[in-house]
Motif scaffolding. Structure first.
Motif, short mmCIF file in Angstrom:
data_model
loop_
_atom_site.label_atom_id
_atom_site.label_comp_id
_atom_site.label_asym_id
_atom_site.label_seq_id
_atom_site.Cartn_x
_atom_site.Cartn_y
_atom_site.Cartn_z
N THR A 30 3.52 -8.30 -5.64
CA THR A 30 2.73 -8.52 -6.99
C THR A 30 1.87 -7.34 -7.36
N HIS A 31 1.07 -6.49 -6.33
CA HIS A 31 0.35 -5.42 -6.46
C HIS A 31 0.74 -4.42 -5.53
N ARG A 32 0.81 -3.27 -6.12
CA ARG A 32 0.78 -2.02 -5.18
C ARG A 32 -0.33 -1.12 -5.38
N ILE A 33 -1.16 -0.59 -4.22
CA ILE A 33 -2.17 0.13 -4.70
C ILE A 33 -1.71 1.60 -4.27
N LEU A 34 -2.01 2.49 -5.12
CA LEU A 34 -1.44 3.71 -4.90
C LEU A 34 -2.20 4.89 -5.21
N TYR A 35 -2.09 6.26 -5.21
CA TYR A 35 -2.68 7.47 -5.49
C TYR A 35 -1.74 8.33 -6.15
N PRO A 36 -1.84 9.13 -6.93
CA PRO A 36 -0.94 10.30 -7.24
C PRO A 36 -0.10 11.02 -6.15
N GLU A 37 -0.70 10.98 -5.29
CA GLU A 37 0.08 11.89 -3.93
C GLU A 37 1.09 10.66 -3.08
N SER A 38 0.87 9.53 -3.24
CA SER A 38 1.46 8.52 -2.73
C SER A 38 2.48 7.57 -3.82
N ALA A 39 2.69 7.98 -5.06
CA ALA A 39 3.15 7.05 -6.00
C ALA A 39 4.47 6.89 -6.00
N VAL A 40 4.96 5.75 -6.10
CA VAL A 40 6.37 5.32 -6.11
C VAL A 40 6.65 4.28 -7.43
N ASP A 41 7.84 4.21 -7.71
CA ASP A 41 8.28 3.47 -8.86
C ASP A 41 8.07 1.91 -8.28
N VAL A 42 7.72 0.96 -9.27
CA VAL A 42 7.59 -0.47 -9.08
C VAL A 42 8.25 -1.18 -10.04
N ASP A 43 8.60 -2.63 -9.76
CA ASP A 43 9.49 -2.96 -10.46
C ASP A 43 8.67 -3.61 -11.88
N ASN A 44 9.12 -4.43 -12.95
CA ASN A 44 8.44 -4.77 -14.16
C ASN A 44 7.51 -5.78 -14.04
N SER A 45 7.35 -6.35 -12.67
CA SER A 45 6.62 -7.72 -12.41
C SER A 45 5.68 -7.38 -11.55
N THR A 46 5.49 -6.16 -11.12
CA THR A 46 4.36 -5.72 -10.25
C THR A 46 3.24 -4.81 -11.01
N HIS A 47 2.01 -5.33 -10.51
CA HIS A 47 0.76 -4.45 -10.98
C HIS A 47 0.61 -3.29 -10.02
N LEU A 48 0.93 -2.09 -10.90
CA LEU A 48 0.48 -0.67 -10.34
C LEU A 48 -1.03 -0.65 -10.52
N VAL A 49 -1.59 -0.57 -9.31
CA VAL A 49 -3.01 -0.51 -9.22
C VAL A 49 -3.36 0.82 -8.67
N LEU A 50 -4.08 1.67 -9.32
CA LEU A 50 -4.49 3.01 -9.13
C LEU A 50 -5.61 3.12 -8.48
N ILE B 272 0.87 -1.25 -0.08
CA ILE B 272 0.07 0.02 0.17
C ILE B 272 0.80 1.50 0.00
N ASN B 273 0.53 2.22 -1.08
CA ASN B 273 1.36 3.29 -1.06
C ASN B 273 2.86 3.13 -0.97
N LYS B 274 3.54 4.03 -0.02
CA LYS B 274 5.09 3.96 -0.37
C LYS B 274 5.77 3.01 0.50
N GLY B 275 5.17 2.29 1.31
CA GLY B 275 5.91 1.28 1.94
C GLY B 275 7.04 0.61 1.11
N PRO B 276 8.10 0.74 1.85
CA PRO B 276 9.39 0.17 0.91
C PRO B 276 9.53 -1.30 1.49
N THR B 277 10.29 -1.99 0.74
CA THR B 277 11.07 -3.39 0.99
C THR B 277 12.35 -3.30 1.39
N GLU B 278 13.23 -2.67 0.57
CA GLU B 278 14.48 -2.52 0.43
C GLU B 278 15.01 -2.11 1.88
#
Length: 344
Positions: free
Chosen positions: A193-213, A176-182
């Protein structure tokens, strides 16, 4: 024979008849009442059987019903609390075929935040699905599937939890949102597999992850288009990233009707609108067979903060009806619909 004796001979044979008449009426009334009660009882049994069959058929036909897990989200149980709230037919991801909003959904959704620029919603949807996949997702539910999902929140109770390996074992890991793993892999895992976010909480995701707006306004959808094309939108009500790194073929958009459904059916209109975390949890109930929840709630000392910063907050001091969200999550836990891992 005297007149008195004649009267006795006339009256005597009739006396049993006069006695039996009220007895027959009483017996008849008793049988009628018993028959009526039997009919009502059978009708109630039939009605309950129809309701049970309808619920089971509805769940089975739309989301596959019972699954192959030891416990399944859509298992029927002895309470109607869950099925009074869970609607298996509500659209949870937007596509061109379900993109037309009912008038009540449109009014509620656009009322969350006032748009400064007048834009046509239908035009935005048409543009969305010329840029991103226009697909039906997660229609593969069935009795042979067991999809396990970890919903990972951002609570500080994840620190020193050592949940990382457990989280990564799930089929879907929804962050959810900006929660990092590194740097936090031991406690929060490394798989997303999925990162749920909105414009104000946007972060980059890797190529295998679903960006869920999660769109709380039309401009959120316009920002998503801009982030993958012209990159001209840099501000909503605050400054936002003009672009994000993500696989456009894995982009998904939460349906506005789903947000309203979560607010009305699950939160009973508490607060002004549901939190991102709570929407994510209900989203998981719709796409998963077994749901484990991590990183929600306070630390053991009662403090509320993210695992990646120390700024204190509290779930009830917002527009989200956090107390009721917490109460609803506890009810889902008691009904064995979710498992909650508190880290302590």
């Amino acid at each position: 024979m005297s007149a008195a004796k004649q009267q006795m001979r006339i009256l005597t044979p009739r006396q049993p008849v006069e006695i039996m008449v009220p007895f027959t009426k009483q017996r008849s009334s008793y049988i009628t009442a018993l028959f009526t009660f039997g009919i009502i009882f059978l009708f109630m049994l039939f009605q309950n059987a129809v309701i049970y069959t309808f619920l089971k058929t509805s769940v089975d036909s739309t989301r596959g019903g019972l699954c192959a897990c030891d416990k399944c989200v859509t298992d029927l149980n002895d309470t109607d609390w869950f099925f009074m709230r869970f609607n298996p037919t509500v659209p949870f991801l937007l596509n061109r075929r379900n993109g037309v909003l009912r008038s009540d959904v449109y009014r509620w959704w656009t009322g969350l935040q006032t748009e400064t620029n007048k834009v046509t919603y239908t035009d935005v949807v048409d543009t969305l699905f010329s840029v991103f996949p226009d697909e039906e997702h997660y229609s593969d539910a069935g009795p042979d599937r067991c999809r396990t999902c970890a919903v990972v929140g951002n609570s500080g109770n994840l620190l020193r939890s050592h949940y990382g390996p457990i989280i990564d074992l799930h089929d879907f890991v929804i962050r959810i949102n900006k929660g990092p793993t590194e740097g936090y892999e031991k406690d929060v895992g490394s798989k997303t597999t999925h990162r749920i976010l909105y414009p104000e909480s946007a972060v980059d995701v890797d190529n295998s992850t679903h960006l869920v707006l999660l769109p709380f306004k039309i401009k959120d959808m316009r920002w998503l288009i801009s982030a993958f094309t012209t990159k001209h939108i840099t501000r909503t009500y605050i400054r936002v990233r003009p672009t994000v790194n993500a696989n456009r073929d894995k982009v998904m958009i939460i349906h506005p009707e789903f947000i309203k459904y979560v607010y009305e059916s699950w939160l009973q209109k508490h607060g002004r609108y549901p939190s991102t975390g709570f929407i994510t949890l209900i989203f998981a109930l719709h796409i998963c067979d077994q749901v484990d929840v991590f990183g929600f709630g306070a630390k053991s000392d009662g403090n509320w903060h993210h695992y990646f910063d120390t700024s204190l907050t509290h779930f009830s001091r917002s527009s989200h009806g956090g107390d009721f969200e917490n109460k609803t999550m506890n009810e889902l836990l008691l009904l064995n619909k979710i498992s909650i891992h508190k880290g302590w």
